[in-house]
Design a protein around this motif. Structure first.
Motif, PDB file in Angstrom:
ATOM      1  N   SER A 163     -10.641  -5.542  10.557  1.00 38.13           N
ATOM      2  CA  SER A 163      -9.930  -5.404   9.437  1.00 38.13           C
ATOM      3  C   SER A 163      -9.802  -3.950   8.910  1.00 38.13           C
ATOM      4  CB  SER A 163      -9.960  -6.418   8.451  1.00 38.13           C
ATOM      5  OG  SER A 163     -11.175  -6.334   7.960  1.00 38.13           O
ATOM      6  N   SER A 164     -11.055  -3.546   8.937  1.00 41.77           N
ATOM      7  CA  SER A 164     -11.494  -2.050   8.172  1.00 41.77           C
ATOM      8  C   SER A 164     -10.718  -1.158   9.384  1.00 41.77           C
ATOM      9  CB  SER A 164     -12.813  -2.036   7.999  1.00 41.77           C
ATOM     10  OG  SER A 164     -13.259  -2.629   7.081  1.00 41.77           O
ATOM     11  N   LEU A 165     -11.033  -1.332  10.329  1.00 41.16           N
ATOM     12  CA  LEU A 165     -10.898  -0.432  11.580  1.00 41.16           C
ATOM     13  C   LEU A 165      -9.160  -0.376  11.685  1.00 41.16           C
ATOM     14  CD1 LEU A 165     -11.067   1.497  13.963  1.00 41.16           C
ATOM     15  CD2 LEU A 165     -11.169  -0.707  15.785  1.00 41.16           C
ATOM     16  N   ASN A 166      -8.603  -1.383  11.471  1.00 40.65           N
ATOM     17  CA  ASN A 166      -7.156  -1.659  11.505  1.00 40.65           C
ATOM     18  C   ASN A 166      -6.384  -0.718  10.599  1.00 40.65           C
ATOM     19  OD1 ASN A 166      -4.258  -2.204  12.355  1.00 40.65           O
ATOM     20  ND2 ASN A 166      -4.820  -4.434  11.930  1.00 40.65           N
ATOM     21  N   LYS A 167      -7.025  -0.939   9.287  1.00 41.08           N
ATOM     22  CA  LYS A 167      -6.685   0.042   8.256  1.00 41.08           C
ATOM     23  C   LYS A 167      -6.483   1.350   8.351  1.00 41.08           C
ATOM     24  CE  LYS A 167      -7.788  -3.230   4.651  1.00 41.08           C
ATOM     25  NZ  LYS A 167      -8.584  -3.712   3.538  1.00 41.08           N
ATOM     26  N   VAL A 168      -7.645   2.033   8.977  1.00 40.02           N
ATOM     27  CA  VAL A 168      -8.047   3.536   9.310  1.00 40.02           C
ATOM     28  C   VAL A 168      -6.964   3.775  10.689  1.00 40.02           C
ATOM     29  CG1 VAL A 168      -9.448   5.076  10.255  1.00 40.02           C
ATOM     30  CG2 VAL A 168     -10.245   3.503   8.771  1.00 40.02           C
ATOM     31  N   LEU A 169      -6.907   2.934  11.415  1.00 37.56           N
ATOM     32  CA  LEU A 169      -5.788   3.379  12.649  1.00 37.56           C
ATOM     33  C   LEU A 169      -4.306   3.549  11.911  1.00 37.56           C
ATOM     34  CD1 LEU A 169      -6.982   1.002  15.263  1.00 37.56           C
ATOM     35  CD2 LEU A 169      -7.201   3.380  15.450  1.00 37.56           C
ATOM     36  N   ASP A 170      -4.090   2.763  10.933  1.00 39.92           N
ATOM     37  CA  ASP A 170      -2.769   2.782  10.337  1.00 39.92           C
ATOM     38  C   ASP A 170      -2.348   3.870   9.828  1.00 39.92           C
ATOM     39  OD1 ASP A 170      -0.208   1.373   9.923  1.00 39.92           O
ATOM     40  OD2 ASP A 170      -0.823   1.273   7.809  1.00 39.92           O
ATOM     41  N   LYS A 171      -3.361   4.986   9.372  1.00 38.84           N
ATOM     42  CA  LYS A 171      -3.229   6.090   8.611  1.00 38.84           C
ATOM     43  C   LYS A 171      -3.394   7.121   9.596  1.00 38.84           C
ATOM     44  CE  LYS A 171      -4.685   4.073   4.083  1.00 38.84           C
ATOM     45  NZ  LYS A 171      -5.774   4.016   3.292  1.00 38.84           N
TER      46      LYS A 171
END
Length: 265
Positions: A163-171
């Motif tokens: 979930s944390s990685l997903n947030k970073v990837l989104d940006k």
């Protein structure tokens, strides 16, 4: 012929070659089989190499390196690879994380990819190109797409906090350079870190070849920038590499099974 059509054509040629040989034949100069995961000790490497708030250029390969760097706070992570198919696999993995919360693609690739594409909504032009690529590949080659991948690679670099990685990837922005870094390249950006994996193992062992490789890295690095090499085949640099790098770089061993770094003087 557009770029996606060529990528599909070359993928078909790789699949045909794998059907014809009993051992792996990597493919062609700028198209080859895909590594589903990294066999490098990424947790060990990044416990010794700090990427937080750094601008990084990394070999793309399986994509594991970029995911680890972003999850550890890298400011930017640009990508390069001689193998054009790596960028298509990268987006497949990013979609898997984004839509399914799954870090590694499962073994039943045809069914997995077919199901995944039904829920993907490409955000960029580059994503759309990779989406079109996979759509054509699974329609044309069905379950033979397994022949595009190396088998039996370890899945030991899984990131638990998806979930944390997903947030970073989104940006994060994806910048991919389809280049061979052991030949002259034109990338007009400077980096704190260039992660080359074990590319040095595949450079013909001639001083002239390592001069080109070293000049590329000097041009790409900021002052005091770092080159990270992961030891997969050899324990340390070859003699030709050591001779070329010594005047401009300081060598540091990370451990025989981990890798080594060069810091620009």
């Amino acid at each position: 012929m557009n770029s996606v059509d060529k990528d599909v054509l070359m993928s078909g040629k790789i699949i045909t070659k794998q059907k014809s040989f009993s051992i792996y034949d990597l493919g062609f100069s700028d198209y080859s089989m895909i590594y589903p995961s990294s066999n490098e000790l990424l947790n060990s490497i990044f416990s010794l190499v700090d990427v937080k708030d750094k601008d990084v250029l990394t070999v793309l390969a399986s994509g594991d390196q970029r995911f680890h760097m972003l999850s550890r706070g890298a400011q930017s992570v640009d990508l390069f690879d001689i193998n054009k198919l790596t960028i298509h696999y990268y987006y497949l993995r990013e979609w898997s994380i984004r839509y399914l919360g799954i870090y590694y693609i499962c073994d039943n690739r045809f069914d997995f990819i077919n199901s995944l594409l039904k829920i993907v909504e490409p955000k960029t032009e580059e994503e759309q190109l990779s989406y079109n690529y996979w759509l054509q590949v699974i329609n044309l080659f069905k379950k033979d797409i397994d022949l595009l991948f190396f088998d039996e690679y370890p899945m030991s670099n899984k990131i638990k906090d998806i979930s944390s990685l997903n947030k970073v990837l989104d940006k994060s922005e994806v910048n991919f350079y389809n280049v061979d870094i052991s030949n002259p390249v034109e990338i007009n950006k400077k980096y704190d870190i260039v992660y080359v994996s074990n590319i040095q193992d595949y450079i013909p062992r001639d001083v002239h070849n390592f001069v080109i490789y070293e000049e590329n890295l000097k041009r790409l690095l900021k002052d005091k920038g770092v080159v990270v090499s992961a030891n997969v085949r050899y324990f340390g640099p070859c003699d030709e590499e050591s001779i070329v790098f010594k005047p401009d770089f300081k060598y540091h061993d990370l451990g025989n099974i981990v890798g080594y770094t060069y810091t620009r003087r």
